[in-house]
Design an enzyme around this catalytic site. Sequence first.
Site: not given
Length: 199
Positions: A40, A108
């Site tokens: 990410k 998340s």
Amino acid sequence: MGQNQNIVWHDTTIKKEERQKRNGHKSCILWFTGLSGAGKSTLANALEQQLFRQGKASYILDGDNVRHGLNKGLGFSDEDRKENIRRIGEVAKLFVDAGTVVCTAFISPFKEDRDRVRELVEEGEFIEVYVRCSLEACEQRDPKGLYKKARAGEIPSFTGISSPYEEPESPELIIDSDKLSVEESIETIITYLKENEIL
């Protein structure tokens, strides 16, 4: 706790659309989600480099970095993870209002929290980028040595090992980071942004 009755929203004179017009592109949240080690932060940084070179207004909110300041003091319990994402969502919304393409790199793990951030902005301004990578590949990479610690029981509530990760059901983009190069991944994202008239 209810909203303080003495706090009133103050509309700004300069609107988001005016900032976007000056910047020459629309603003949005590129929400990079995935397991630890999926790539990410790598993708968010590579994308921002490209946007910066193209003269676009962009910024990165990275999970580890934000926990050094804004979210210092939050742990990794489900409740703290929710609050972590809530705060990031509100900050990301401010960046969208400022006419900026904001790249957020956060595990998340909970769908509900990601959906809540989506609801903060207008339709088309939240782009969920699922950085998909097998747990095995993430463990092999283990750039921070966290999986090793989690397997040894040193890190409680570690996503993918002792805490769940809820995969996005219909993300705008899926990047298979164990199959695509960083360059190919960025090309895919840029193409999406152009096709959807953000850039």
